[in-house]
Write an enzyme that holds these catalytic residues in place. Structure first.
Site, PDB file in Angstrom:
ATOM      1  N   ASP A   1       7.421 -17.253   9.872  1.00  0.00           N
ATOM      2  CA  ASP A   1       7.633 -15.977   9.176  1.00  0.00           C
ATOM      3  C   ASP A   1       6.730 -15.807   7.958  1.00  0.00           C
ATOM      4  O   ASP A   1       6.854 -14.833   7.214  1.00  0.00           O
ATOM      5  CB  ASP A   1       9.107 -15.860   8.751  1.00  0.00           C
ATOM      6  CG  ASP A   1       9.549 -17.030   7.896  1.00  0.00           C
ATOM      7  OD1 ASP A   1       8.688 -17.838   7.492  1.00  0.00           O
ATOM      8  OD2 ASP A   1      10.766 -17.147   7.642  1.00  0.00           O
ATOM      9  N   GLY A   2       5.852 -16.771   7.726  1.00  0.00           N
ATOM     10  CA  GLY A   2       4.927 -16.650   6.595  1.00  0.00           C
ATOM     11  C   GLY A   2       5.560 -16.956   5.250  1.00  0.00           C
ATOM     12  O   GLY A   2       4.924 -16.814   4.212  1.00  0.00           O
TER      13      GLY A   2
ATOM     14  N   ASP B   1      -3.876 -32.123   9.827  1.00  0.00           N
ATOM     15  CA  ASP B   1      -3.998 -30.854   9.092  1.00  0.00           C
ATOM     16  C   ASP B   1      -3.393 -30.964   7.695  1.00  0.00           C
ATOM     17  O   ASP B   1      -3.517 -30.037   6.894  1.00  0.00           O
ATOM     18  CB  ASP B   1      -3.341 -29.702   9.873  1.00  0.00           C
ATOM     19  CG  ASP B   1      -1.911 -30.017  10.284  1.00  0.00           C
ATOM     20  OD1 ASP B   1      -1.708 -31.024  10.980  1.00  0.00           O
ATOM     21  OD2 ASP B   1      -1.003 -29.273   9.898  1.00  0.00           O
ATOM     22  N   ASN B   2      -2.735 -32.084   7.416  1.00  0.00           N
ATOM     23  CA  ASN B   2      -2.178 -32.302   6.073  1.00  0.00           C
ATOM     24  C   ASN B   2      -2.953 -33.378   5.321  1.00  0.00           C
ATOM     25  O   ASN B   2      -2.435 -33.990   4.396  1.00  0.00           O
ATOM     26  CB  ASN B   2      -0.697 -32.693   6.167  1.00  0.00           C
ATOM     27  CG  ASN B   2       0.174 -31.530   6.627  1.00  0.00           C
ATOM     28  OD1 ASN B   2      -0.215 -30.373   6.505  1.00  0.00           O
ATOM     29  ND2 ASN B   2       1.342 -31.830   7.149  1.00  0.00           N
TER      30      ASN B   2
ATOM     31  N   ASP C   1       0.174 -30.717   0.776  1.00  0.00           N
ATOM     32  CA  ASP C   1       1.259 -30.237   1.639  1.00  0.00           C
ATOM     33  C   ASP C   1       2.533 -31.079   1.492  1.00  0.00           C
ATOM     34  O   ASP C   1       2.862 -31.919   2.338  1.00  0.00           O
ATOM     35  CB  ASP C   1       0.822 -30.163   3.111  1.00  0.00           C
ATOM     36  CG  ASP C   1       0.002 -28.905   3.365  1.00  0.00           C
ATOM     37  OD1 ASP C   1      -0.406 -28.248   2.377  1.00  0.00           O
ATOM     38  OD2 ASP C   1      -0.233 -28.572   4.545  1.00  0.00           O
TER      39      ASP C   1
ATOM     40  N   LYS D   1       1.480 -20.149  -1.674  1.00  0.00           N
ATOM     41  CA  LYS D   1       2.129 -20.670  -0.460  1.00  0.00           C
ATOM     42  C   LYS D   1       3.452 -19.937  -0.264  1.00  0.00           C
ATOM     43  O   LYS D   1       4.294 -19.947  -1.164  1.00  0.00           O
ATOM     44  CB  LYS D   1       2.358 -22.179  -0.599  1.00  0.00           C
ATOM     45  CG  LYS D   1       2.972 -22.816   0.647  1.00  0.00           C
ATOM     46  CD  LYS D   1       2.904 -24.320   0.558  1.00  0.00           C
ATOM     47  CE  LYS D   1       3.621 -24.997   1.713  1.00  0.00           C
ATOM     48  NZ  LYS D   1       3.538 -26.457   1.617  1.00  0.00           N
TER      49      LYS D   1
ATOM     50  N   GLY E   1      -0.739 -20.594   7.860  1.00  0.00           N
ATOM     51  CA  GLY E   1       0.254 -19.698   8.440  1.00  0.00           C
ATOM     52  C   GLY E   1       1.091 -18.987   7.387  1.00  0.00           C
ATOM     53  O   GLY E   1       1.788 -18.017   7.679  1.00  0.00           O
TER      54      GLY E   1
ATOM     55  N   GLY F   1      -3.842 -23.438  11.150  1.00  0.00           N
ATOM     56  CA  GLY F   1      -4.393 -22.532  10.126  1.00  0.00           C
ATOM     57  C   GLY F   1      -3.364 -22.233   9.054  1.00  0.00           C
ATOM     58  O   GLY F   1      -2.202 -22.659   9.136  1.00  0.00           O
TER      59      GLY F   1
HETATM   60  P1  AMP Z   1       3.212 -28.033   7.745  1.00  0.00           P
HETATM   61  O1  AMP Z   1       3.752 -29.093   8.639  1.00  0.00           O
HETATM   62  O2  AMP Z   1       4.219 -27.446   6.793  1.00  0.00           O
HETATM   63  O3  AMP Z   1       1.999 -28.498   7.016  1.00  0.00           O
HETATM   64  O4  AMP Z   1       2.791 -26.793   8.654  1.00  0.00           O
HETATM   65  C1  AMP Z   1       2.086 -26.911   9.875  1.00  0.00           C
HETATM   66  C2  AMP Z   1       1.557 -25.566  10.291  1.00  0.00           C
HETATM   67  O5  AMP Z   1       2.614 -24.620  10.440  1.00  0.00           O
HETATM   68  C3  AMP Z   1       0.567 -24.928   9.330  1.00  0.00           C
HETATM   69  O6  AMP Z   1      -0.366 -24.217  10.095  1.00  0.00           O
HETATM   70  C4  AMP Z   1       1.444 -24.003   8.536  1.00  0.00           C
HETATM   71  O7  AMP Z   1       0.737 -22.940   7.956  1.00  0.00           O
HETATM   72  C5  AMP Z   1       2.402 -23.501   9.592  1.00  0.00           C
HETATM   73  N1  AMP Z   1       3.679 -23.058   9.044  1.00  0.00           N
HETATM   74  C6  AMP Z   1       4.680 -23.829   8.539  1.00  0.00           C
HETATM   75  N2  AMP Z   1       5.716 -23.070   8.154  1.00  0.00           N
HETATM   76  C7  AMP Z   1       5.387 -21.779   8.406  1.00  0.00           C
HETATM   77  C8  AMP Z   1       6.033 -20.520   8.238  1.00  0.00           C
HETATM   78  N3  AMP Z   1       7.250 -20.427   7.724  1.00  0.00           N
HETATM   79  N4  AMP Z   1       5.364 -19.407   8.606  1.00  0.00           N
HETATM   80  C9  AMP Z   1       4.137 -19.485   9.141  1.00  0.00           C
HETATM   81  N5  AMP Z   1       3.474 -20.641   9.339  1.00  0.00           N
HETATM   82  C10 AMP Z   1       4.081 -21.777   8.989  1.00  0.00           C
HETATM   83 MG    MG Z   2       0.376 -28.319   6.400  1.00  0.00          MG
END
Ligand code: AMP
Ligand code: MG
Length: 492
Positions: free
Chosen positions: A132-133, A259-260, A269, A120, A100, A98
């Site tokens: 940490d969002g 998811d990407n 992404d 983002k 995040g 989701g």
């Molecule tokens: P990504 O590989 O960057 O596409 O991220 C994979 C998942 O991890 C997605 O659900 C992102 O929203 C979540 N995510 C990545 N980095 C963070 C972060 N710093 N805080 C919260 N969720 C994260």
């Molecule tokens: Mg992603």
């Protein structure tokens, strides 16, 4: 979470907000507000994108815009939310993921159609898991520049409007600072949205999200006797076209998890991506990818694997497995056709001939054997017609005999092509400027010292990558030796 009162809602002049994704209901997302970041500052503002969105120039430079695009204020009419999706990461089912750290503000009407606006790095959501969002300045600058670079190259992508920075500290391998990138897309729906509702047995919601995508983005599928198989086929075709665009421009995504993968066939992404410097088919750009699952030359097959996951997720709607398999088959014809069409354009060939396949394959073999700089080779080839131009291409190769044989083959093939037409086609298909890792790195290092001029300059170059920009030759040159030691990982 901060409370928003009526007084804190920001009226953005000229913007009409719709929230069609929000209207899907609470099974698809959680409504929430961004978490503010203290004392934000502008890192990059994309004026061209702002114009496309219909933002007033003076307003886009205002403090209100800075606060809005950092998540410190909420626009009147927007309905911020984080959406839920799942996905396969590095080939394994990862379950629920989701948004995040991405918060969808809503959707605005623009001259080019509705565009969703997403922040983002705007704070924690129910889907943040261990995160940490936040997003760091480094990765936000990379996403901002690369989105626009891809768009400049004519490659389907989500776009980026701006980056704001702050002094808020964020822990990664080391302490960095937080930033927010505002990105836009007609939709941020991913293959993972479908997997989420399918594998959790929420088949009504699966149908709702499929209907949403068909009605808003693939209306022709509605005419089909099997709209969901037609959707799978349409997504397969768009993804095939995207892979052809990535491969021919030497783009490595780095994290092709389901998811990407955009349901609209957009690049989405931006994490550990890279444009190839030296041509190396097996190049792995992501230092976290120890197995090389997402190596450059594996991308087309991985996209197909991901489409297979999407097909599997759609099975409760398609019912007949054969129909899903037939829909996926289209990838196998569209990808090679699109690849060849793009390669012909790079070579300046205005028509298709059976011998082109060998000419293209031989070029790739030579490039790989001598690890020739991918972008420079193609740009120099645009000037192959002149003796100096031809010599400049030849200079790139160690295997002169091999190159001479290819060059003869190429000369013969292009003999009958009008020189003007050929040069024009090539200069529009072989960029002079791509976002090489070291260029991004220079802009990031300067930005850390509050100098954002490189971010701005690169944006200008990358938005018009086929133009000469004679004052910026150095940015079109070979990468420095230190470029090879830049390590880009999933950490962002
Ligand atoms: P990504 O590989 O960057 O596409 O991220 C994979 C998942 O991890 C997605 O659900 C992102 O929203 C979540 N995510 C990545 N980095 C963070 C972060 N710093 N805080 C919260 N969720 C994260
Ligand atoms: Mg992603």
């Amino acid at each position: 979470m901060n409370a928003v009162t009526d007084e804190s809602l920001l009226a953005v002049p000229g913007l009409t907000w719709n929230n069609r994704f929000a209207a899907l209901g609470p099974d698809f997302h959680t409504e929430l507000l961004p978490t503010p970041l203290l004392s934000p500052y502008w890192v990059g503002r994309n004026a061209a994108m702002a114009r496309e969105l219909g933002l007033e120039e003076a307003w886009f430079e205002s403090q209100a815009a800075l606060e809005l695009f950092t998540g410190n204020m909420v626009a009147e009419g927007s309905q911020p939310l984080a959406s839920v999706y799942s996905g396969h990461q590095f080939g394994q089912w990862a379950g629920q993921l989701g948004d995040g750290r991405a918060i969808l503000l809503g959707e605005i009407d623009t001259a080019g159609g509705p565009q969703e606006i997403q922040l983002k790095g705007a704070g924690m959501t129910p889907y943040s898991r261990m995160g940490d969002g936040r997003a760091v300045l480094r990765s936000s600058i990379r996403e901002y520049l690369c989105s626009e670079a891809m768009h400049g190259l004519g490659i389907p992508t989500t776009r980026a409007l701006c980056v704001t920075g702050s002094d808020a500290r964020v822990r990664r391998e080391e302490i960095e600072t937080a930033a927010v990138v505002t990105r836009t897309s007609p939709s941020f729906i991913r293959f993972g949205h479908f997997e989420h509702f399918s594998y959790s047995g929420q088949h009504e919601q699966l149908k709702a999200v499929a209907d949403f995508v068909i009605d808003n983005f693939y209306p022709a599928c509605r005419e089909s006797a099997q709209p969901y198989a037609a959707l799978l086929q349409a997504v397969s075709e768009r993804t095939a076209a995207l892979m052809a665009a990535w491969q021919t421009s030497g783009f490595c995504h780095g994290v092709m998890n389901t998811d990407n993968m955009s349901i609209l066939g957009l690049t989405i992404d931006y994490g550990p991506f890279q444009f190839l410097d030296a041509f190396d088919p097996g190049h792995i750009c992501n230092h976290s990818d120890s197995q090389g699952r997402y190596a450059y030359n594996k991308q087309p097959n991985i996209a197909y694997w991901n489409l297979f996951c999407l097909g599997q997720a759609l099975l409760p709607l398609i019912e007949e497995q054969d129909q899903a398999l037939a829909a996926l088959e289209s990838y196998k014809t569209v990808f090679p056709q699109a690849l060849e069409a793009r390669m012909r354009a790079k070579l300046g060939l205005v028509d298709a001939r059976p011998e082109d396949k060998t000419l293209i394959e031989n070029a790739f073999k030579l490039l790989a054997a001598d690890k020739v700089d991918y972008t420079i080779f193609w740009r120099r080839l645009c000037h192959f017609q002149s003796p100096q131009g031809r010599e400049a291409v030849r200079d790139l190769f160690l295997d002169r005999a091999g190159y001479d044989a290819w060059s003869l083959q190429y000369s013969e093939r292009t003999m009958s092509v009008d020189i003007g037409l050929k040069a024009d086609l090539m200069l529009k298909n072989n960029p002079k400027y791509v976002l090489r890792n070291h260029l991004g790195e220079q802009a990031i290092q300067a930005a850390k010292l509050m100098d954002f001029s490189r971010v701005n300059t690169l944006l200008t170059l990358l938005q018009a990558p086929f133009d000469e920009h004679p004052a910026h030759e150095a940015d079109a040159g070979f990468p420095p030796d230190w470029a090879a030691s830049i390590e880009i990982s999933c950490s962002s």
